[in-house]
Design a protein around this motif. Structure first.
Motif, short mmCIF file in Angstrom:
data_model
loop_
_atom_site.label_atom_id
_atom_site.label_comp_id
_atom_site.label_asym_id
_atom_site.label_seq_id
_atom_site.Cartn_x
_atom_site.Cartn_y
_atom_site.Cartn_z
N ASP A 160 40.71 45.19 36.96
CA ASP A 160 40.91 44.07 36.03
C ASP A 160 41.68 42.90 36.63
OD1 ASP A 160 39.47 45.63 34.35
OD2 ASP A 160 41.08 46.04 32.93
N ASP A 161 42.08 43.02 37.90
CA ASP A 161 42.71 41.90 38.61
C ASP A 161 41.75 41.26 39.62
OD1 ASP A 161 45.17 41.97 37.40
OD2 ASP A 161 46.13 43.19 38.94
N ASN A 162 40.56 41.83 39.76
CA ASN A 162 39.61 41.36 40.77
C ASN A 162 40.22 41.31 42.15
OD1 ASN A 162 37.70 41.07 38.72
ND2 ASN A 162 38.25 38.93 38.35
N HIS A 183 35.40 42.45 39.00
CA HIS A 183 35.42 43.82 38.51
C HIS A 183 35.17 44.86 39.61
CE1 HIS A 183 35.93 44.72 34.28
NE2 HIS A 183 35.13 45.76 34.34
N PRO A 184 35.98 44.87 40.66
CA PRO A 184 35.75 45.85 41.73
C PRO A 184 36.08 47.26 41.26
CG PRO A 184 37.83 44.72 42.07
CD PRO A 184 37.18 44.05 40.89
N LEU A 202 30.64 43.69 38.01
CA LEU A 202 30.13 42.58 37.21
C LEU A 202 29.61 41.42 38.06
CD1 LEU A 202 32.65 42.44 34.21
CD2 LEU A 202 30.46 43.62 34.38
N GLY A 203 29.86 41.48 39.36
CA GLY A 203 29.37 40.41 40.23
C GLY A 203 28.04 40.77 40.87
N LYS A 224 22.04 45.63 40.12
CA LYS A 224 22.91 45.50 38.95
C LYS A 224 23.95 46.62 38.89
CE LYS A 224 20.44 42.75 35.59
NZ LYS A 224 18.99 42.80 35.88
N ALA A 225 25.22 46.23 38.74
CA ALA A 225 26.34 47.14 38.56
C ALA A 225 26.52 48.11 39.72
CB ALA A 225 26.22 47.89 37.24
N PRO A 226 26.87 47.59 40.91
CA PRO A 226 27.13 48.47 42.06
C PRO A 226 28.34 49.35 41.80
CG PRO A 226 27.81 46.22 42.56
CD PRO A 226 27.07 46.17 41.25
N TYR A 227 28.18 50.63 42.11
CA TYR A 227 29.19 51.59 41.66
C TYR A 227 29.75 52.46 42.78
CZ TYR A 227 31.38 55.23 38.89
OH TYR A 227 32.28 56.10 38.36
#
Lengths: 319, 172
Positions: A160-162, A183-184, A202-203, A224-227
């Motif tokens: 939440d701090d990117n 959003h890492p 989110l990027g 989309k949405a790399p996890y």
């Protein structure tokens, strides 16, 4: 040759035989968040050889060949299960804050680092005694954890701090913060210890960090949405799971460019590479899908427990 | 330093509501329908046309039809609405995926869903509707009605009632 000699010889042979078996093949330890257990897969036969009950809703995993243990975070029972790799049994359960998720072990197998999601800190445990030895304040919603190959630095994605926090492992405090994308969640270091990759959920991209300069030197678009991410043994290929794309992206890590995005499975999360095979944990499908590392061609699918995550280093390659 | 730490903890606590808990839930419901896959797909493929087949949906508006990025607002029978963005659409694969802005009328958060029409055996269709989501309550110790069970139950209900009605319409 006496009977005693014969007995000794046969036990020695049996021991060598079982050891050879154990050392020959890698194993995968897959956390199943819906069935509260870990599926142990023998990757020589692609079959589940053990199912280990752990705490509630297991998500993160750190297999340490050096410690001969697997450490599993259970966010809902707020603890970490310690599995003995030799017996595939839980030998200890360590209390770990209020929401342990990301986890990584030091390369020498002496420390384990756990991100405590709700309390914005990283907990440090002694991997031998299973005692907590420290707590380090980091950024907001710490998620994935990675340890530098030297063991000197620990990296944590502050979702939440990117940003990514750089922890000085010896001093037990944050030495630097590196701004990354949006959003890492996962972070992974390359085997040479020169690059760190942060996956921005989110990027829809990956921040490539020069570890020495502590700066982002490239941003690579993925699905989309790399996890989850994993590198080939030589560090030249990066494989990324795209949770909302049901795909993986294959990246040329030497030149920081995407090579291909190929279909994988439903909600791919954790990922690992061994030799020419890529192991993808498929949360929606309750399975591990095996792909060819060269072109992403599907090879086989192995059923696991429910809601499999495999978030972290889940391969055990016995030496 | 201590004051700084206290401030950091306060800031952390105030943003907790923006985070979600670590345990994602899922629901997959399927229905075998005695109708050709193309016919079933024709019934469900309009991102702005859910009111034509889902019994709980009364009306729908969309910003850009069935183009990726289109945002639809579903008004539900008995009140409440859902705002959802079309994230992926494939006519060839007969499937689309969308993401809810928030839980809307449902006790969920961070909700994504995919509807797929596949070919079943003997000329039938296999419709698969799957969703991934978190419970409405983002932190530890959720109150009743905002926990994992409530979230799973709600999504299961939406999918089962929708698929049952779609089957009824298509097999008429």
């Amino acid at each position: 040759m006496t009977w005693m000699h014969l007995f000794r010889l046969s036990t020695a042979l049996a021991w060598v035989g079982s050891a050879a078996l154990a050392w020959g093949a890698p194993f995968a330890y897959i956390t199943n968040q819906g069935s509260h257990d870990v599926s142990v897969i023998d990757l020589a036969t692609d079959a589940v050889v053990a199912t280990v009950p752990v705490g509630k809703a297991p998500a993160g995993i750190a297999v340490s060949a050096a410690a001969r243990k697997a450490f599993v975070t259970n966010p809902e029972s707020k603890n970490v299960s310690v599995i003995d790799l030799a017996t595939n049994r839980v030998i200890e359960t360590m209390a770990a804050g209020d929401g342990p998720v990301g986890i990584a072990a030091a390369p020498d197998g002496k420390q384990v680092y756990v991100a405590d999601w709700f309390n914005n800190r990283v907990l440090v445990f002694d991997a031998q005694t299973h005692r907590q030895t420290g707590a380090i304040a980091v950024g907001k919603a710490p998620a994935g954890v990675a340890v530098h190959p030297s063991g000197a630095w620990v990296y944590v994605a502050n979702r939440d701090d990117n940003s990514v926090a750089v922890i000085d492992a010896r001093a037990g405090r944050v030495a630097a913060e590196i701004a990354v994308g949006n959003h890492p969640f996962a972070v992974v270091a390359n085997p040479a210890g020169t690059r760190l990759y942060a996956l921005n959920v989110l990027g829809d991209d990956v921040s490539v960090i020069d570890i020495e300069r502590r700066a982002v030197i490239a941003t690579i678009a993925v699905g989309k949405a790399p996890y989850g991410a994993a590198l080939s043994a030589d560090g030249t290929r990066l494989f990324v799971t795209n949770q909302h794309g049901d795909s993986i992206s294959i990246i040329d890590a030497s030149h920081n460019r995407g090579l291909a995005t190929v279909p994988a499975c439903g909600y791919p999360e954790g990922i690992a590479v061994h030799g020419q095979r890529v192991y993808v944990v498929c949360w929606m499908d309750d399975a591990v899908t095996v792909l060819d590392a060269r072109d992403g061609r599907p090879l086989t699918t192995i059923p696991t427990g429910r809601n499999s995550r495999g978030f972290g280093q889940f391969l055990w390659v016995p030496d | 330093m201590r004051a700084l730490l206290a401030a950091a903890i306060l800031i952390g606590a105030s943003t907790l509501a923006l985070a979600h808990g670590p345990t994602r839930q899922k629901v997959t419901e399927t229905a075998t329908i005695k109708a050709a896959p193309d016919a079933v797909w024709n019934k469900v493929k309009d991102f702005n046309g859910m009111a034509a087949w889902h019994p709980a949906v009364e009306g729908s508006t969309a910003t850009d039809g069935s183009k990726e990025g289109s945002v639809r607002t579903l008004s539900l029978k008995g009140g409440g609405q859902m705002v959802e963005t079309l994230e992926g659409y494939s006519d060839a694969e007969r499937k689309f995926s969308y993401r809810a802005k928030d839980g809307g009328a449902l006790p969920v958060s961070n909700y994504t869903s995919t509807l797929t029409v596949k070919a079943g055996d003997g000329g039938t269709s296999l419709v698969e509707w799957r969703g991934a989501f978190y419970r409405a309550y983002p932190n530890n110790n959720p109150p009743p009605g905002q926990d994992d069970d409530a979230a799973v139950k709600a999504i299961t209900g939406v999918y089962q009632s929708g698929l049952a009605n779609l089957k009824k319409i298509m097999e008429k």
